[in-house]
Design an enzyme around this catalytic site. Structure first.
Site, short mmCIF file in Angstrom:
data_model
loop_
_atom_site.label_atom_id
_atom_site.label_comp_id
_atom_site.label_asym_id
_atom_site.label_seq_id
_atom_site.Cartn_x
_atom_site.Cartn_y
_atom_site.Cartn_z
N CYS A 1 0.65 -1.33 -0.17
CA CYS A 1 0.00 -0.06 0.05
C CYS A 1 1.30 1.05 0.40
CB CYS A 1 -0.66 0.32 1.40
SG CYS A 1 -2.08 -1.52 1.54
N ARG B 1 0.96 1.88 -5.61
CA ARG B 1 1.01 0.72 -5.18
C ARG B 1 -0.46 0.12 -4.88
NH1 ARG B 1 6.28 1.62 -2.92
NH2 ARG B 1 5.98 1.36 -0.76
N TRP C 1 -3.40 -1.41 -1.55
CA TRP C 1 -4.31 -3.33 -2.01
C TRP C 1 -4.27 -3.86 -1.82
CZ3 TRP C 1 -1.45 -8.01 -2.59
CH2 TRP C 1 -1.60 -8.78 -3.73
N ASN D 1 1.61 -0.38 6.30
CA ASN D 1 1.80 -1.03 4.94
C ASN D 1 2.50 -2.34 5.49
OD1 ASN D 1 2.62 -1.55 2.17
ND2 ASN D 1 4.49 -0.34 2.58
N GLY D 2 2.45 -3.54 4.34
CA GLY D 2 2.89 -4.81 5.36
C GLY D 2 1.89 -5.90 5.04
N GLU E 1 5.76 -13.70 -21.33
CA GLU E 1 5.87 -12.57 -21.45
C GLU E 1 4.84 -11.85 -22.13
OE1 GLU E 1 6.15 -10.14 -19.42
OE2 GLU E 1 5.95 -8.34 -20.31
N LYS F 1 1.18 -10.45 -20.32
CA LYS F 1 0.27 -9.50 -20.61
C LYS F 1 -0.82 -9.59 -20.88
CE LYS F 1 3.08 -6.66 -19.67
NZ LYS F 1 4.57 -7.38 -19.38
N GLU G 1 -2.98 -9.98 -17.74
CA GLU G 1 -3.21 -9.53 -16.48
C GLU G 1 -4.13 -8.38 -17.02
OE1 GLU G 1 0.65 -7.17 -14.88
OE2 GLU G 1 1.74 -7.41 -17.43
N HIS H 1 3.76 -33.87 -24.92
CA HIS H 1 3.31 -34.07 -24.55
C HIS H 1 2.69 -34.21 -23.46
CE1 HIS H 1 8.20 -35.76 -24.82
NE2 HIS H 1 8.14 -34.59 -25.86
N LYS I 1 1.28 -1.77 -9.18
CA LYS I 1 1.89 -2.03 -10.29
C LYS I 1 3.57 -1.76 -8.61
CE LYS I 1 4.78 -0.31 -13.42
NZ LYS I 1 5.05 -0.96 -14.17
O1 M6R Z 1 8.96 -3.26 -9.82
P1 M6R Z 1 9.36 -5.29 -10.89
O2 M6R Z 1 9.88 -5.09 -11.45
O3 M6R Z 1 9.92 -5.57 -9.51
O4 M6R Z 1 7.84 -5.56 -10.62
C1 M6R Z 1 8.09 -6.95 -10.91
C2 M6R Z 1 6.08 -7.44 -11.32
O5 M6R Z 1 5.33 -7.32 -9.85
C3 M6R Z 1 6.44 -7.15 -12.20
O6 M6R Z 1 7.02 -7.03 -13.43
C4 M6R Z 1 4.90 -7.14 -12.87
O7 M6R Z 1 4.62 -9.05 -13.46
C5 M6R Z 1 4.79 -6.79 -14.06
N1 M6R Z 1 2.85 -6.17 -13.94
C6 M6R Z 1 4.01 -7.42 -14.88
O8 M6R Z 1 3.75 -6.31 -16.17
#
Ligand code: M6R
Length: 604
Positions: free
Chosen positions: A2, A27, A75, A101-102, A479, A483, A486, A502, A599
């Site tokens: 958070c 956050r 969050w 936060n935590g 990746e 993408k 998410e 397999h 993020k």
């Molecule tokens: O800030 P970071 O690069 O450590 O974050 C790692 C992941 O949380 C981040 O790459 C996440 O998977 C992205 N939302 C993917 O697009």
């Protein structure tokens, strides 16, 4: 995970809190709230489910004014996103208010005990136990009370606490969650991250675990758990807040996709001079390279995928074992680490809790630690022995784009740099020349956004999608799947193309959307055979390859410009990003702030 912002000073606290929370919304945006100590010396709490804008609307009506306040953007970890579970949390008498936060891992035991003591809980959060514990042990001296309560908490926390009886100060305490503080003659400021403070002060205090700060207007005193005063010097932050503007783009993600050529150009700037690679900021790493006997690469999500795309290359360059692991696994796998280990940590934010914990573990076991980070002065950057920055600039959209491609470029440069220093050999000139051409090459691929939109139109007709690749194409497939998941909420899986037969090929049905990457010359014939097996089962294959490769019966074929195989993950990232982006837009979703995500993931 958070965001916290807090203020005590001459101006209306609400203004600082809201600007701080807006800088921290990355956050978490499940809810936001503030408590203000108003002119009648009462705590007034306003909290709203959803994005910060909802809280701002509520505050417009209630017009809160006060010289001290705490704020939070959430969050959700414990308890659904709703007004009740939002922070700040207050005790029954409304004399203590806090933001957290935590995660408090032993909260259920503490909660049971507090309920037995007659405490009533208004939320489902772990955080609420802390406010009741402070109430229970309050002896009129909040510093002592905090000292008493802290040992009872297991887990991670950054806490900002206000007490009505102590109206000239607030308290901050932390363990494993970041918090920064600053003060000037008129005010003191607290936040989870530097950008929330930077427009007010450039001299920032970082706290260590188990330290407590007593924050008064213009004065901050730090204590250890024995209540001894700790003298701290502020750190000067030598950069300014970058303003996040969409510059006419309809979303940050789209803007950030388009920014990749520039981000890569900046990341490469000054690194390559006459066939040699330079990493001046890595001080004496060049002398240590020969001593390393193994390398671990660690990251989460997209950063992990960037790490995967360098493993084979680095292993060949250094002739020692190299592996890449997700941070949440690495930290509990008891990795074999000694003084001959190099551990590389990749993170855009530099605040990811799992990556930070993995870094601390590697350091404690004697590894040399090196981080590749995008955000300046972030926790991971500050904790590592060596830090190098990707120059992607501010990345706002939750879905990582330019951080990813600049991470791959940095990893490639780093691998070649270590090869150069270990062997005294020159690096493949062709690779270096093409690496420098990558920004121009990306521009040509980005122009094909509409082609990728057509592929997205196909993909959104299904609840699932397959991404296939072999060798260096597999991290790209992973990746691409991440993408799509998410931001478009379509279930996507990545498969090693050769593994499909397999078991997983049983999933392929008539017209199933399959995004297949065939970009690695050493294995391309094998990949194409695997793709043909998929087409034979009725799959609609969108093939991403280079000329003149051809596969009969594909749904579509897109030709990427041919570059050195090690650079293909950078170029192939663009179609992956665009397919996900357009799928999300076509489905009408918020591309930049997808559901359930934030993020920066600052909890385990
Ligand atoms: O800030 P970071 O690069 O450590 O974050 C790692 C992941 O949380 C981040 O790459 C996440 O998977 C992205 N939302 C993917 O697009």
């Amino acid at each position: 995970m958070c965001g916290i912002s807090a203020y005590i000073g001459n101006n209306n606290a609400v203004d600082f809190l809201i600007q701080g929370l807006s800088k921290l919304e990355y956050r978490g945006y499940d809810s936001a709230g503030i408590t203000i100590l108003n002119h009648e010396n009462q705590f007034v709490t306003t909290k709203k489910q959803g994005k910060l804008v909802n809280l701002m609307e509520a505050l417009k009506e209630s017009k809160q004014v006060g010289y001290m306040g705490i704020g939070h953007t959430r969050w959700a970890t414990h308890g659904v996103p709703c007004d009740e579970n939002s922070h700040p949390h207050c005790n029954k008498n409304n004399t203590i208010s806090l933001v957290h936060n935590g995660i408090i891992e032993n909260y259920s035991i503490l909660k049971e005990e507090l309920i037995k003591d007659g405490y009533e809980f208004l939320s489902m959060t772990d955080s609420e136990v802390i406010v009741h514990l402070l109430d229970k042990y309050d002896n009129g001296n909040m510093l002592e009370t905090i000292n008493h309560v802290i040992p009872k908490l297991e887990g991670s926390y950054a806490l900002c606490i206000m007490v009505a009886s102590d109206k000239d100060c607030m308290y901050v305490v932390k363990k494993d969650s970041p918090i920064v503080l600053a003060c000037d003659a008129n005010a003191s400021y607290v936040a989870s991250d530097i950008p929330a403070i930077l427009d007010y002060s450039k001299n920032v205090y970082f706290m260590d675990d188990y330290q407590i700060a007593r924050v008064e207007k213009g004065k901050i005193t730090f204590y250890d758990l024995e209540q001894n005063i700790i003298i701290k010097e502020p750190t000067f932050i030598a950069y300014d807040n970058q303003t996040a503007q969409m510059d006419g783009y309809e979303s940050f993600m789209l803007k950030e996709i388009y920014e990749q050529p520039f981000a890569l150009q900046e990341t490469l700037r000054g690194r390559i001079v006459e066939n040699k690679i330079f990493f001046k900021e890595l001080k004496d790493l060049d002398k240590k390279v020969k001593e390393f006997q193994r390398v671990y690469i660690v990251g989460c999500g997209t950063a992990y995928h960037a790490g995967l795309s360098i493993v084979d290359i680095m292993e060949k360059d250094l002739q020692i074992p190299v592996s890449c692991t997700v941070a949440s696994e690495f930290r509990y796998n008891d990795p074999i680490i000694n003084q001959h280990t190099l551990a590389i940590f990749i993170s855009q934010s530099g605040e990811t809790a799992d990556t930070l914990a993995a870094l601390k573990l590697a350091k404690s076991k004697g590894a040399t630690t090196l981080s590749i980070v995008n955000v300046l002065s972030s926790s991971i950057a500050r904790t590592s022995d060596y830090t190098t920055y990707t120059c992607a600039n501010l990345e706002i959209a939750v879905a990582s784009t330019k951080a990813y491609t600049t991470q791959i470029a940095t990893l490639l440069l780093l691998s070649k740099y270590m090869y150069q220093e270990k062997t005294n050999q020159l690096i493949d000139n062709q690779l270096l020349t093409e690496l420098q051409e990558i920004p121009t090459i990306l521009k040509t691929v980005i122009k094909d956004s509409d082609i990728f939109k057509n592929y997205a139109k196909k993909v959104i007709q299904y609840h699932y999608a397959f991404f296939l690749g072999r060798g260096l194409d597999f991290p790209t497939a992973m990746e691409g799947a991440l993408k799509l998941k998410e931001i478009s909420y379509i279930h996507a899986s990545s498969y090693i193309a050769g593994e499909l037969k397999h078991g997983s090929i049983a999933l392929i049905e008539k017209t199933s959307p399959v995004i297949a990457l065939a970009l690695q010359p050493n294995i391309i014939k094998k990949t194409i055979s695997n793709i043909q097996e998929t087409i034979a089962r009725g799959g609609d294959v969108i093939l991403i390859t280079t000329k003149p490769n051809k596969v009969e019966g594909t749904y579509a074929t897109y030709y990427l410009p041919e570059v050195h195989p090690s650079l293909m993950p950078i170029v192939a990232a663009i179609p992956m990003q665009f397919i996900a982006y357009h799928a999300s837009k076509l489905k009408g979703y918020d591309v930049d702030k997808p559901r359930n995500l934030a993020k920066s993931v600052t909890v385990e």
